[in-house]
Design an enzyme around this catalytic site. Structure first.
Site, PDB file in Angstrom:
ATOM      1  N   HIS A   1       0.816  -1.217   0.000  1.00 45.61           N
ATOM      2  CA  HIS A   1       0.000   0.000   0.000  1.00 45.61           C
ATOM      3  C   HIS A   1       0.852   1.271   0.000  1.00 45.61           C
ATOM      4  CE1 HIS A   1       0.353  -0.130   4.539  1.00 45.61           C
ATOM      5  NE2 HIS A   1       0.413   1.176   4.363  1.00 45.61           N
ATOM      6  N   GLY A  34       3.242   6.457   8.018  1.00 42.50           N
ATOM      7  CA  GLY A  34       4.639   6.656   7.616  1.00 42.50           C
ATOM      8  C   GLY A  34       5.547   5.544   8.104  1.00 42.50           C
ATOM      9  N   ASP A  47      -0.039  -7.645   1.455  1.00 47.58           N
ATOM     10  CA  ASP A  47       0.389  -6.246   1.523  1.00 47.58           C
ATOM     11  C   ASP A  47       1.912  -6.129   1.582  1.00 47.58           C
ATOM     12  OD1 ASP A  47       0.190  -3.524   1.494  1.00 47.58           O
ATOM     13  OD2 ASP A  47      -0.490  -3.314   3.565  1.00 47.58           O
ATOM     14  N   SER A  82       4.612   2.432   7.885  1.00 46.52           N
ATOM     15  CA  SER A  82       4.287   1.267   7.071  1.00 46.52           C
ATOM     16  C   SER A  82       5.473   0.804   6.244  1.00 46.52           C
ATOM     17  CB  SER A  82       3.128   1.589   6.131  1.00 46.52           C
ATOM     18  OG  SER A  82       1.921   1.696   6.834  1.00 46.52           O
ATOM     19  N   ILE A 134     -14.506 -24.410   3.122  1.00 42.89           N
ATOM     20  CA  ILE A 134     -14.273 -24.920   4.474  1.00 42.89           C
ATOM     21  C   ILE A 134     -14.926 -24.017   5.516  1.00 42.89           C
ATOM     22  CG2 ILE A 134     -12.122 -26.158   4.005  1.00 42.89           C
ATOM     23  CD1 ILE A 134     -10.575 -23.690   4.890  1.00 42.89           C
ATOM     24  N   LEU A 171      -6.144 -26.046  -3.029  1.00 43.90           N
ATOM     25  CA  LEU A 171      -6.728 -27.347  -2.739  1.00 43.90           C
ATOM     26  C   LEU A 171      -8.075 -27.523  -3.439  1.00 43.90           C
ATOM     27  CD1 LEU A 171      -6.185 -29.903  -1.053  1.00 43.90           C
ATOM     28  CD2 LEU A 171      -7.340 -28.808   0.863  1.00 43.90           C
ATOM     29  N   GLY A 172      -8.853 -26.451  -3.507  1.00 43.14           N
ATOM     30  CA  GLY A 172     -10.125 -26.509  -4.215  1.00 43.14           C
ATOM     31  C   GLY A 172     -11.282 -26.989  -3.373  1.00 43.14           C
ATOM     32  N   VAL A 173     -11.380 -26.450  -2.147  1.00 38.17           N
ATOM     33  CA  VAL A 173     -12.487 -26.810  -1.265  1.00 38.17           C
ATOM     34  C   VAL A 173     -13.039 -25.560  -0.580  1.00 38.17           C
ATOM     35  CG1 VAL A 173     -11.673 -29.151  -0.778  1.00 38.17           C
ATOM     36  CG2 VAL A 173     -10.940 -27.269   0.701  1.00 38.17           C
TER      37      VAL A 173
END
Length: 299
Positions: free
Chosen positions: A30, A132, A60, A134, A190, A186-188
């Site tokens: 950012h 500042g 980020d 960050s 949950i 993984l494709g689930v």
């Protein structure tokens, strides 16, 4: 008022730290997002133009690079897993433009979830962090980076948040070598288990496990044989006790890597070997014409 369009430019301010003598610098995404020019100012007042080598909005983090004219000081990476609540830490940065400000405090908590992204796992500290700061380092008393100062609570005092350096290490390395971050998938769908669900599925007093509510067709979990209502207990021998922890664990695996997943099904434990897929950003995962659901519990 009908006048000519004007170009408004805004100056952003942030901090960063040098990780090697080639000139690679870690900061927050950012801080440099949308920048058309990035300037790095050293403590000895040397100034360098920097280029973006890679960004990861999900955590980020960003990696930028300067071309140094001589040797640069380099900070060492620590181990955020080892640091304990109550240990002293120091935050360094440029709050409100006051360059190279040092503030001290302790680690107030670990594993904080503040809704900043899908991989929230912040260190909380009472070392003063302000706008500042960050991208600046949170260091231990041996001078090693344990976190990257990232977030504050508006109006709060003594509450700041830093990305743990152990979460950042692999991301930084991928940004350095590939320019982007690739995460395992993984494709689930949950969800966490509450007391009633544990009782319903016969888990007893066990505190581990994440419920699979959905399995996406033709994705890695489906191909391996995992089904809805399975409960994922372990991944490569490591116990899983929350959906957020499981998401972070899966994201750390490489695409194509074989992973052992232990599940609870019909009162018995079953082991599956899953070949990791590649996670797509939520915004690009939706089919044309479908809304992108940021709350989707995909892994």
């Amino acid at each position: 008022g009908g006048g000519p369009n004007q170009n408004f430019k805004q100056r952003s301010l942030g901090s960063g730290f040098i990780i090697d003598e080639e000139g690679f610098i870690v900061t927050n995404n950012h801080v440099i997002k949308g920048a058309n020019k990035i300037k790095v100012i050293m403590k000895d007042e040397r100034e360098f133009d920097a280029e973006i080598k890679g960004r990861d909005p999900n955590t980020d983090l960003a990696l930028i690079k300067i071309n140094p004219d001589k040797d640069l000081p380099v900070i060492k990476m620590g181990n955020s897993d080892d640091i304990k609540v109550g240990e002293w830490v120091v935050a360094i940065g440029k709050p409100f433009g006051l360059g190279h400000t040092v503030t001290a405090g302790i680690i107030s908590a670990k594993g904080r979830v503040i809704g900043a992204g899908p991989y929230d796992d912040f260190l909380q500290t009472d070392a003063s962090i302000n706008p500042g700061n960050s991208g600046g380092p949170l260091i231990d008393l041996q001078g090693n980076v344990v976190g990257i100062n990232t977030a504050i609570i508006a109006g709060g005092q003594g509450i700041g948040f830093a990305i743990p350096v152990n979460l950042a290490k692999g991301i930084i390395e991928q940004l350095k070598t590939e320019g982007e971050v690739t995460r395992g998938w993984l494709g689930v769908g949950i969800q966490d288990l509450d007391k009633d669900l544990r009782e319903y599925y016969g888990l007893g007093d066990a505190r581990d496990g994440v419920l699979v509510t959905q399995v996406f067709p033709d994705d890695p979990a489906d191909k391996a044989g995992i089904q809805p209502n399975d409960i994922i207990l372990e991944v490569n021998g490591q116990k899983v006790d929350s959906s957020r922890e499981l998401s972070r664990m899966i994201a750390d695996f490489g695409v194509g890597e074989d992973v052992k997943v232990l599940v609870w099904r019909d009162g018995k434990k079953k082991m599956f070997t899953v070949s990791m897929g590649k996670r797509k950003d939520i915004e690009t995962a939706a089919a044309p014409g479908e809304p992108a659901h940021k709350e989707l519990f995909g892994i």
